[in-house]
Enzyme design. Structure first.
Site, PDB file in Angstrom:
ATOM      1  N   HIS A 262       0.854  -1.196   0.000  1.00  0.00           N
ATOM      2  CA  HIS A 262       0.000   0.000   0.000  1.00  0.00           C
ATOM      3  C   HIS A 262       0.890   1.247   0.000  1.00  0.00           C
ATOM      4  O   HIS A 262       0.784   2.115   0.861  1.00  0.00           O
ATOM      5  CB  HIS A 262      -0.955   0.027   1.198  1.00  0.00           C
TER       6      HIS A 262
ATOM      7  N   GLU B  79      -8.261  -4.258  -6.591  1.00  0.00           N
ATOM      8  CA  GLU B  79      -6.971  -3.643  -6.292  1.00  0.00           C
ATOM      9  C   GLU B  79      -5.878  -4.300  -7.134  1.00  0.00           C
ATOM     10  O   GLU B  79      -5.917  -5.505  -7.409  1.00  0.00           O
ATOM     11  CB  GLU B  79      -6.680  -3.810  -4.796  1.00  0.00           C
TER      12      GLU B  79
ATOM     13  N   HIS C 247      -3.339 -13.660  -0.235  1.00  0.00           N
ATOM     14  CA  HIS C 247      -1.958 -13.412   0.177  1.00  0.00           C
ATOM     15  C   HIS C 247      -1.558 -14.446   1.208  1.00  0.00           C
ATOM     16  O   HIS C 247      -2.314 -14.756   2.125  1.00  0.00           O
ATOM     17  CB  HIS C 247      -1.801 -12.015   0.793  1.00  0.00           C
TER      18      HIS C 247
END
Length: 395
Positions: free
Chosen positions: A23, A81, A225
């Site tokens: 991020h 994303e 993830h």
């Protein structure tokens, strides 16, 4: 190189050993991460998610080794994303008409990122996609952690493709939870929750209750993830229920920034006072400017109470303390108490400023804090120890 998960499902993601922030620079990833994508082979073949944009060409090249791209019937994007969808631009050059299944907000997200009008198919909770022997069932998971997020459940194999839920930023040569280092796995899982999902805890609890109400068997949780949960996969669901319920341990954490070590000494004296009252409580101290901010926030998540300290500078507080307080406010921690401390030379405004910021962050501030002028002498440290005792007794 793909790795078989079941006879029908292959992991085709990317392990990113070198990743150290995520991020942007907002989240530390000391152990790297992975971008998990999955290929389902049935009478119809499905690709679930892709990888982060820098690995797009590599991903498509590896995917071609697994399957003729023209044999991919559907693409499912659980979250828009770019660490999930980043290879779409490269992939859709080869198979431009392949339907992309996502939520309505997923369409907005993907169009916003890539400015392409692909063959989108909007889905909502309960919608199904028949693959032949198995079906995919879609479950919207808004704000876990984006408005476009969803889960995908595969019948027959009883696999929940859980998107960002239940994951970790954790690179490992082991694909499954039973093969991984259990301490590392737990630490990365709670750090992931504490730093990313804490603001959405009420929604986490509600969504888990909704999914459990479907009474779907879960043999495996395939995350976006980190590690895949195959050994007792519901253990991480149980942890999420616990973490979402105003979580705290028997821990008090002191965070401080310091100029000439006075505020550090004050914090150490407070910690001594706390331990003298309760030797079972875990007390941790962190110099904000010398410690990883996300590791600190994980400790705040675990704590029943925190103390934040800074000296006064320019009628304000040091930027390390100001920054961590801003992050704490954004994470909306619940069920935690707090107080402020700090040293000063002339003005002495820092304790009042920190106290107000802690209140804004939703903490129960138990007193007006403590401050000491200049470098704390023995009298000041004695007062700080008494302050620590009183603080501990208030909990």
């Amino acid at each position: 190189m793909g790795r078989k998960i079941t006879d029908k499902v292959t992991w085709i993601g990317k392990i990113d050993w070198e990743l150290r922030t995520f991020h942007g620079e907002e989240l530390s990833t000391h152990k790297g991460s992975s971008y998990n994508a999955y290929l389902i082979r049935d009478k119809k073949n499905v690709l679930i998610d892709t990888v982060w944009l820098p690995y797009a060409k590599e991903f498509v090249a590896n995917l071609k080794k697994e399957i003729d791209l023209k044999e991919i019937d559907y693409i499912v994007i659980n979250h828009g994303e770019i660490d999930h969808s980043g290879a779409l631009l490269e992939l859709m050059k080869e198979i431009p008409d392949t339907p992309i299944y996502c939520t309505s907000n997923g369409v907005k997200s993907l169009k916003g990122h890539y400015h392409q009008d692909w063959n989108f198919v909007e889905v909502k909770t309960g919608d199904e996609l028949d693959l032949g022997e198995s079906k995919l069932i879609f479950v919207e998971a808004r704000m876990l952690h984006w408005p476009d997020s969803m889960f995908t459940y595969m019948t027959g194999e009883n696999i929940l493709f859980s998107n960002d839920a239940f994951g970790q930023h954790y690179a490992s040569e082991h694909l499954f939870n039973d093969l991984a280092d259990q301490n590392e796995l737990y630490n990365e899982a709670i750090k992931y929750y504490g730093n990313i999902l804490t603001p959405f805890s009420p929604l986490v609890k509600k969504k888990i209750e909704e999914v459990l109400s479907f009474n779907l068997p879960v043999n495996m949780i395939c995350t976006s993830h980190g590690i895949i949960w195959r050994d007792n996969p519901t253990q991480i669901i149980e942890k999420y229920i616990e973490w979402a319920n105003n979580y705290q341990e028997n821990q008090i954490t002191l965070l401080y920034d310091t100029m000439w070590e006075g505020t550090r000494r004050l914090g150490e004296a407070i910690a001594e006072g706390i331990k003298s009252v309760d030797d079972k409580v875990t007390v941790k101290l962190y110099n904000i400017s010398r410690s990883d901010k996300n590791d600190i926030l994980t400790e705040v998540f675990k704590s029943k109470a925190i103390l934040v300290g800074s000296p006064t500078i320019n009628k304000g507080i040091l930027h390390g303390a100001a920054g961590i307080l801003e992050m704490i406010k954004g994470l909306s921690f619940k069920n935690k108490k707090a107080a402020a401390f700090g040293c000063y030379g002339w003005g002495g405004e820092s304790v009042k400023i920190i106290t107000e910021e802690l209140k804004k962050a939703g903490f129960e501030v138990v007193n007006d804090g403590i401050r000491a002028q200049w470098n704390p002498n023995e009298e000041a440290k004695t007062k700080a120890r008494e302050f620590g005792k009183e603080f501990a007794s208030m909990l």
